[in-house]
Design a protein around this motif. Structure first.
Motif, mmCIF file in Angstrom:
data_model
loop_
_atom_site.group_PDB
_atom_site.id
_atom_site.type_symbol
_atom_site.label_atom_id
_atom_site.label_comp_id
_atom_site.label_asym_id
_atom_site.label_seq_id
_atom_site.Cartn_x
_atom_site.Cartn_y
_atom_site.Cartn_z
ATOM 1 N N ALA A 109 -9.456 2.583 14.427
ATOM 2 C CA ALA A 109 -8.863 2.745 12.932
ATOM 3 C C ALA A 109 -9.015 1.638 12.175
ATOM 4 O O ALA A 109 -9.014 0.454 12.625
ATOM 5 C CB ALA A 109 -7.262 2.792 13.178
ATOM 6 N N LYS A 168 3.072 -0.366 2.008
ATOM 7 C CA LYS A 168 4.290 -1.294 2.534
ATOM 8 C C LYS A 168 5.189 -1.729 1.607
ATOM 9 O O LYS A 168 6.265 -2.396 2.178
ATOM 10 C CB LYS A 168 3.412 -2.444 3.183
ATOM 11 C CG LYS A 168 2.600 -3.324 2.380
ATOM 12 C CD LYS A 168 1.659 -4.310 2.898
ATOM 13 C CE LYS A 168 0.756 -5.066 1.763
ATOM 14 N NZ LYS A 168 0.131 -5.906 2.610
ATOM 15 N N GLN A 200 -4.875 4.625 5.341
ATOM 16 C CA GLN A 200 -4.244 3.793 4.521
ATOM 17 C C GLN A 200 -2.812 3.209 5.475
ATOM 18 O O GLN A 200 -2.468 4.091 6.090
ATOM 19 C CB GLN A 200 -3.642 4.492 3.324
ATOM 20 C CG GLN A 200 -3.258 3.455 2.180
ATOM 21 C CD GLN A 200 -2.960 3.935 1.122
ATOM 22 O OE1 GLN A 200 -3.084 5.319 0.855
ATOM 23 N NE2 GLN A 200 -2.688 3.339 0.132
ATOM 24 N N TYR A 201 -2.785 1.982 5.394
ATOM 25 C CA TYR A 201 -1.714 1.424 6.081
ATOM 26 C C TYR A 201 -0.313 1.827 5.476
ATOM 27 O O TYR A 201 -0.239 2.131 4.278
ATOM 28 C CB TYR A 201 -1.772 -0.183 5.692
ATOM 29 C CG TYR A 201 -0.769 -0.926 6.342
ATOM 30 C CD1 TYR A 201 -0.771 -1.354 7.889
ATOM 31 C CD2 TYR A 201 0.461 -1.498 5.626
ATOM 32 C CE1 TYR A 201 0.267 -2.211 8.370
ATOM 33 C CE2 TYR A 201 1.454 -2.273 6.012
ATOM 34 C CZ TYR A 201 1.324 -2.652 7.396
ATOM 35 O OH TYR A 201 2.398 -3.214 7.989
ATOM 36 N N GLY A 202 0.532 1.811 6.354
ATOM 37 C CA GLY A 202 1.800 2.182 6.186
ATOM 38 C C GLY A 202 2.278 3.582 6.012
ATOM 39 O O GLY A 202 3.308 4.115 5.391
ATOM 40 N N THR A 203 1.189 4.292 6.367
ATOM 41 C CA THR A 203 1.577 5.817 6.544
ATOM 42 C C THR A 203 1.766 6.419 7.702
ATOM 43 O O THR A 203 1.658 5.692 8.498
ATOM 44 C CB THR A 203 0.359 6.615 5.807
ATOM 45 O OG1 THR A 203 -1.026 6.341 6.508
ATOM 46 C CG2 THR A 203 0.023 5.819 4.335
ATOM 47 N N VAL A 211 -7.768 0.168 8.889
ATOM 48 C CA VAL A 211 -6.747 0.588 8.274
ATOM 49 C C VAL A 211 -7.008 -0.265 6.758
ATOM 50 O O VAL A 211 -7.392 -1.713 6.883
ATOM 51 C CB VAL A 211 -5.436 -0.052 8.807
ATOM 52 C CG1 VAL A 211 -4.187 -0.081 8.017
ATOM 53 C CG2 VAL A 211 -5.428 0.891 10.253
ATOM 54 N N SER A 212 -6.526 0.122 5.599
ATOM 55 C CA SER A 212 -6.618 -0.338 4.318
ATOM 56 C C SER A 212 -5.520 -0.393 3.482
ATOM 57 O O SER A 212 -4.671 0.607 3.899
ATOM 58 C CB SER A 212 -7.833 0.263 3.526
ATOM 59 O OG SER A 212 -9.184 0.069 4.219
ATOM 60 N N ASP A 213 -5.308 -1.286 2.653
ATOM 61 C CA ASP A 213 -3.811 -1.103 1.690
ATOM 62 C C ASP A 213 -4.310 -0.051 0.716
ATOM 63 O O ASP A 213 -3.234 0.524 0.320
ATOM 64 C CB ASP A 213 -3.749 -2.527 1.231
ATOM 65 C CG ASP A 213 -2.983 -3.370 2.187
ATOM 66 O OD1 ASP A 213 -2.369 -2.956 3.065
ATOM 67 O OD2 ASP A 213 -3.293 -4.553 1.970
ATOM 68 N N THR A 214 -5.204 0.282 0.135
ATOM 69 C CA THR A 214 -5.413 1.083 -0.974
ATOM 70 C C THR A 214 -6.622 2.196 -0.816
ATOM 71 O O THR A 214 -7.508 1.949 -0.038
ATOM 72 C CB THR A 214 -5.739 0.213 -2.300
ATOM 73 O OG1 THR A 214 -7.178 -0.289 -2.034
ATOM 74 C CG2 THR A 214 -4.780 -0.896 -2.600
ATOM 75 N N GLU A 265 -1.815 7.587 10.837
ATOM 76 C CA GLU A 265 -2.457 7.114 12.320
ATOM 77 C C GLU A 265 -1.732 7.592 13.526
ATOM 78 O O GLU A 265 -2.121 8.090 14.492
ATOM 79 C CB GLU A 265 -2.482 5.623 12.143
ATOM 80 C CG GLU A 265 -2.947 4.983 13.455
ATOM 81 C CD GLU A 265 -3.394 3.385 13.478
ATOM 82 O OE1 GLU A 265 -4.001 2.946 14.361
ATOM 83 O OE2 GLU A 265 -2.795 2.808 12.452
ATOM 84 N N CYS A 323 -11.226 5.580 8.867
ATOM 85 C CA CYS A 323 -10.277 4.927 7.645
ATOM 86 C C CYS A 323 -9.020 5.719 7.444
ATOM 87 O O CYS A 323 -8.987 6.912 7.398
ATOM 88 C CB CYS A 323 -11.270 4.821 6.557
ATOM 89 S SG CYS A 323 -12.751 3.645 6.921
#
Length: 339
Positions: A172, A85, A150-153, A174-177, A156, A148
């Motif tokens: 879903a 992000k 990653q967020y911002g990709t 969603v994780s940052d890392t 999804e 699982c």
């Protein structure tokens, strides 16, 4: 005489504009004395930091290569870890000079974010890593599952499109890392992880029990990865682009970090001489020294060398070259010549 005035004005404006652009990122990097490189928060094989604070990975090597070309020193790089992000914002705000963190090239990012993708440095494919306990041979066998990602990709969205005509239900997570994805997966909060298969291999390598996972056969989307720069500075764009092309060309010409000095002394074929700046345009078109490509290979190596130590058989990931092999070795990798 008057009819020549518009042409003269145009030429003057062109060269003035070129000089103005030329003073942007390249000169900032030279004046600062190091390159600001945006990387991931930790994906083995692409950009990952060890306990001593040393970064490695194929994305890291791209930044090292740019520093070698511009500063004659591949070590003059400051790495800025970024979440998905944060990455585009950091680039556009000028907090980094180049974004090199497994960033997927697509129309939306290329056309609406005021950035330019310089080249494709890795052809990845989106797939699925699953827990051994689920015993599935296809994602379509799962009736209700948690995944699982990653967020911002784009993963999804790709997954939703792939499953839109099926009756499968999924949640879903969603994780940052990537590290958080591993924690969620190992804690049983999801049975499936989706992402680029090479990235998933990197995530798998950091798990406590990697042998208790396996890949499903499905490939649901192409994920072309590469470095990006801000729009509006064509000279910097060219420098980054041709840095990547030089690494690919060097492998095709069989120029490596171990033989490049002997090739300089031998004055080899015309193609090699052009590459080394001994003949042809050299670095003039990029505003660099004639030996810019030589410095890249001497200090960083060609594309194949970077792939091998970061992703290939010499690395923990042990990936096959596949699509990322040269065009004349069964892959789809090639670059315009340094001609």
């Amino acid at each position: 005489m008057k009819r020549f005035l518009p042409i003269t004005v145009f030429v003057l404006l062109f060269f003035f504009g070129a000089s103005f652009s030329f003073a942007f990122v390249r000169d900032e990097v030279v004046e600062r004395g190091h390159l600001l490189c945006g990387v991931s928060t930790g994906i083995p094989g692409f950009s990952n930091v060890n306990g001593s604070g040393n970064w490695s990975g194929i994305d890291v090597d791209i930044c090292r290569a740019v520093a070698a070309a511009v500063l004659n020193d591949a070590s003059k790089v400051e790495y800025v870890p970024l979440l998905p992000k944060e990455r585009a914002t950091a680039l556009l705000a000028g907090k980094i000079d180049i974004l090199s963190r497994n960033y997927a090239w697509n129309l939306t990012r290329d056309s609406s974010l005021n950035l330019n993708f310089a080249a494709i440095t890795f052809f990845d494919l989106q797939g699925f890593l699953v827990a051994e306990r689920i015993k599935a041979e296809s994602i379509l066998e799962l009736k209700d599952f948690s995944v699982c990602l990653q967020y911002g990709t784009t993963y999804e969205e790709n997954l939703a499109e792939y499953l839109q005509e099926s009756e499968l239900k999924y949640k879903a997570i969603v994780s940052d890392t990537p590290d958080q994805i591993i924690k969620d997966f190992e804690a049983g909060r999801c049975e499936v992880i989706t992402g680029g298969r090479a990235q998933l291999q990197g995530i798998r390598s950091k798990m406590k029990q990697p042998a208790e996972t396996y890949f499903l056969p499905e490939v649901i989307a192409a994920v072309p990865l590469g470095p990006a720069v801000r729009q509006g500075d064509d000279f910097w764009f060219d420098i980054v682009k041709w840095t990547v092309f030089a690494m690919i060309n060097a492998e095709e010409l069989q120029i490596t970090s171990s033989n490049v000095d002997s090739m300089v002394a031998a004055r080899s074929s015309k193609a090699v001489q052009r590459f080394l700046g001994q003949t042809g345009i050299g670095g003039k078109g990029l505003g660099l020294a004639d030996g810019w490509a030589y410095q890249i290979i001497r200090q960083v190596g060609n594309y194949g060398e970077s792939f091998e130590r970061n992703l290939g058989e010499s690395s923990p990931l042990k990936l096959k070259r596949g699509l990322n092999n040269l065009w004349n070795k069964g892959g789809i990798l090639y670059a315009p010549p340094l001609q």
